[in-house]
Each structure stands twice: as structure tokens, then as C-alpha cells.
Design a protein around this motif. Structure first.
Motif, PDB file in Angstrom:
ATOM      1  N   GLY A   1      -1.004  20.059   8.848  1.00 56.71           N
ATOM      2  CA  GLY A   1      -1.382  18.942   9.711  1.00 56.71           C
ATOM      3  C   GLY A   1      -2.700  18.288   9.332  1.00 56.71           C
ATOM      4  O   GLY A   1      -3.100  17.295   9.938  1.00 56.71           O
ATOM      5  N   ASP A   2      -3.400  18.847   8.334  1.00 58.48           N
ATOM      6  CA  ASP A   2      -4.639  18.224   7.864  1.00 58.48           C
ATOM      7  C   ASP A   2      -4.309  16.944   7.105  1.00 58.48           C
ATOM      8  O   ASP A   2      -3.313  16.872   6.385  1.00 58.48           O
ATOM      9  N   ILE A   3      -5.168  15.946   7.243  1.00 57.73           N
ATOM     10  CA  ILE A   3      -4.929  14.652   6.610  1.00 57.73           C
ATOM     11  C   ILE A   3      -5.456  14.682   5.182  1.00 57.73           C
ATOM     12  O   ILE A   3      -6.640  14.899   4.952  1.00 57.73           O
ATOM     13  N   GLU A   4      -4.555  14.468   4.236  1.00 51.68           N
ATOM     14  CA  GLU A   4      -4.932  14.412   2.819  1.00 51.68           C
ATOM     15  C   GLU A   4      -5.299  12.991   2.398  1.00 51.68           C
ATOM     16  O   GLU A   4      -6.204  12.795   1.598  1.00 51.68           O
ATOM     17  N   LEU A   5      -4.564  12.003   2.923  1.00 48.22           N
ATOM     18  CA  LEU A   5      -4.756  10.617   2.521  1.00 48.22           C
ATOM     19  C   LEU A   5      -4.714   9.722   3.752  1.00 48.22           C
ATOM     20  O   LEU A   5      -3.782   9.793   4.548  1.00 48.22           O
ATOM     21  N   TRP A   6      -5.723   8.874   3.889  1.00 45.94           N
ATOM     22  CA  TRP A   6      -5.857   7.938   5.008  1.00 45.94           C
ATOM     23  C   TRP A   6      -5.913   6.547   4.403  1.00 45.94           C
ATOM     24  O   TRP A   6      -6.787   6.243   3.605  1.00 45.94           O
TER      25      TRP A   6
ATOM     26  N   ALA B   1       0.839  -1.206   0.000  1.00 43.45           N
ATOM     27  CA  ALA B   1       0.000   0.000   0.000  1.00 43.45           C
ATOM     28  C   ALA B   1       0.874   1.257   0.000  1.00 43.45           C
ATOM     29  O   ALA B   1       0.575   2.235  -0.696  1.00 43.45           O
ATOM     30  N   TYR B   2       1.940   1.237   0.772  1.00 42.16           N
ATOM     31  CA  TYR B   2       2.851   2.377   0.801  1.00 42.16           C
ATOM     32  C   TYR B   2       3.472   2.607  -0.580  1.00 42.16           C
ATOM     33  O   TYR B   2       3.486   3.726  -1.091  1.00 42.16           O
ATOM     34  N   ILE B   3       3.967   1.536  -1.187  1.00 44.36           N
ATOM     35  CA  ILE B   3       4.607   1.648  -2.496  1.00 44.36           C
ATOM     36  C   ILE B   3       3.623   2.171  -3.540  1.00 44.36           C
ATOM     37  O   ILE B   3       3.956   3.041  -4.344  1.00 44.36           O
ATOM     38  N   LEU B   4       2.401   1.667  -3.519  1.00 48.58           N
ATOM     39  CA  LEU B   4       1.395   2.083  -4.502  1.00 48.58           C
ATOM     40  C   LEU B   4       1.014   3.554  -4.375  1.00 48.58           C
ATOM     41  O   LEU B   4       0.520   4.161  -5.321  1.00 48.58           O
ATOM     42  N   ASN B   5       1.248   4.142  -3.212  1.00 48.45           N
ATOM     43  CA  ASN B   5       0.860   5.530  -2.965  1.00 48.45           C
ATOM     44  C   ASN B   5       2.051   6.421  -2.636  1.00 48.45           C
ATOM     45  O   ASN B   5       1.870   7.514  -2.108  1.00 48.45           O
ATOM     46  N   ALA B   6       3.248   5.970  -2.949  1.00 50.78           N
ATOM     47  CA  ALA B   6       4.468   6.675  -2.566  1.00 50.78           C
ATOM     48  C   ALA B   6       4.462   8.114  -3.070  1.00 50.78           C
ATOM     49  O   ALA B   6       4.157   8.382  -4.227  1.00 50.78           O
ATOM     50  N   GLN B   7       4.772   9.007  -2.151  1.00 48.36           N
ATOM     51  CA  GLN B   7       4.951  10.422  -2.448  1.00 48.36           C
ATOM     52  C   GLN B   7       5.564  11.087  -1.225  1.00 48.36           C
ATOM     53  O   GLN B   7       5.618  10.497  -0.145  1.00 48.36           O
ATOM     54  N   GLU B   8       6.028  12.287  -1.421  1.00 49.66           N
ATOM     55  CA  GLU B   8       6.628  13.031  -0.325  1.00 49.66           C
ATOM     56  C   GLU B   8       5.612  13.195   0.811  1.00 49.66           C
ATOM     57  O   GLU B   8       4.433  13.390   0.575  1.00 49.66           O
ATOM     58  N   ARG B   9       6.060  13.079   2.043  1.00 46.00           N
ATOM     59  CA  ARG B   9       5.278  13.234   3.276  1.00 46.00           C
ATOM     60  C   ARG B   9       4.395  12.030   3.609  1.00 46.00           C
ATOM     61  O   ARG B   9       3.717  12.050   4.625  1.00 46.00           O
ATOM     62  N   LEU B  10       4.369  10.982   2.794  1.00 46.77           N
ATOM     63  CA  LEU B  10       3.618   9.773   3.144  1.00 46.77           C
ATOM     64  C   LEU B  10       4.371   9.071   4.269  1.00 46.77           C
ATOM     65  O   LEU B  10       5.593   8.949   4.222  1.00 46.77           O
ATOM     66  N   GLU B  11       3.644   8.632   5.297  1.00 44.44           N
ATOM     67  CA  GLU B  11       4.332   7.991   6.414  1.00 44.44           C
ATOM     68  C   GLU B  11       3.483   6.911   7.075  1.00 44.44           C
ATOM     69  O   GLU B  11       2.259   6.977   7.070  1.00 44.44           O
ATOM     70  N   PHE B  12       4.187   5.926   7.616  1.00 42.45           N
ATOM     71  CA  PHE B  12       3.541   4.921   8.450  1.00 42.45           C
ATOM     72  C   PHE B  12       3.157   5.587   9.762  1.00 42.45           C
ATOM     73  O   PHE B  12       3.857   6.476  10.234  1.00 42.45           O
TER      74      PHE B  12
END
Length: 178
Positions: free
Chosen positions: A76-81, A46-57
Motif C-alpha cells: 500500500g506504500d506509494i511508489e509513484l505519484w 501521463a498514464y501511457i508514458l508510465n504504463a506498468q502493472e498496478r498503475l491506476e487512475f
């Protein structure tokens, strides 16, 4: 004495031809004692499929109010969950209100099929939710790549992921349910 997480390192060279994202990800995956190898690899996929700057576990299983993976903007707003498995509808409703976009990656096909049949009518109302299913056999192939230190190559093209290491290669078709 409580069991501690097992730490895995993954160096992933990624070429996402669909999103024009290319890079090298240096990831640390903490496997919760109750988390299966299969689930940990779903997190990685899932991480790899959505990789971009600021993506984090996130803290994941250790924290009820957080997804497995998220992307926050600079305020601090959540863009992707990103959620995994078969969460209850209430959790997905909360996520859809807190985030601009919610992605759910289901695995364990038989259980996910039953879950989807029972929840799809409720989930259709969530416009910012997308639901995907990952094939068990393909996921089993990915799980054979687990090592404490992994070096992986990932290529995404036409919504398919090819994941490989020095010994193995596995195609992962992610099927969109919603």
C-alpha cells in the motif's frame, strides 16, 4: 442536481521501446464535469508514458489528498505519484514525502512557464521530483482523437510518444524541466 462524470473507454496498444514494456491497456477515464478535454488527454498521456502493472487512475479532482495517477506496492506504500498542471509547492512537498517518486506534467505553456519561473528554485530541493512540459500544439492534436470509445496505438522511443488512432497520428515531445 450535481453533474456526473463523463466516461470514456480507451483501448491502448503500447510499445514502450525505452522501458521494454509492451501490452494492451484497457482504460476507463472518468472526465470530471470541471475537467477540460485537454486535461483529460494529459492524464491519458501521463498514464501511457508510465504504463506498468498496478498503475491506476485515482479519484483525481474529486479527492484532494490523492494524485491523478499512482502506483502502489503490495503493502500500500506509494511508489509513484503523478500530478498534472501547476500545483502549489505545498502539495508537491507533501507528495514527495509520501511517495518514492513524483512526476509532474505541466500543460498550457504560457501559464506553465510563469509557474515554473516562480517555483523552480523551491522545487530543485525535491530530489524525487521530476517536472515535464507538454507542448500545447501537440496536445491539441491528441485532443482531436477523443471519442467515447477510443482505440489507440502508442509507441514510445527516445522519450517521444507517437499516439495514433485509425485516422490521426500525433508526436508528443515531453520536455524535462527538472
Amino acid at each position: 442536481m450535481a453533474l456526473k462524470a463523463t466516461i470514456y473507454k480507451a483501448l491502448v496498444n503500447i510499445a514502450d521501446l525505452d522501458q521494454q514494456y509492451y501490452g494492451e491497456l484497457n482504460l476507463t477515464l472518468a472526465q470530471h464535469p470541471s475537467e477540460s478535454d485537454k486535461r483529460m488527454m494529459v492524464r491519458l498521456v501521463a498514464y501511457i508514458l508510465n504504463a506498468q502493472e498496478r498503475l491506476e487512475f485515482t479519484k483525481g479532482l474529486s479527492e484532494d489528498g490523492e494524485p491523478e495517477i499512482w502506483l502502489k506496492d503490495y503493502t500500500g506504500d506509494i511508489e509513484l505519484w503523478i500530478e498534472l498542471g501547476r500545483p502549489d509547492e505545498t502539495r508537491l512537498r507533501k507528495a514527495s514525502h509520501k511517495s518514492q517518486q513524483v512526476l509532474l506534467y505541466c500543460y498550457d505553456e504560457k501559464a506553465s512557464e510563469v509557474w515554473w519561473k516562480n517555483h523552480q528554485h523551491k522545487l530543485r530541493d525535491y530530489k524525487n521530483l521530476s517536472v515535464f512540459a507538454i507542448n500545447d500544439e501537440q496536445l491539441a492534436g491528441v485532443s482531436t482523437m477523443i471519442e467515447r470509445t477510443m482505440q489507440l496505438q502508442a509507441t514510445i522511443e527516445d522519450e517521444q510518444l507517437w499516439l495514433s488512432n485509425s485516422d490521426k497520428s500525433q508526436l508528443i515531445d515531453v520536455i524535462k524541466l527538472k
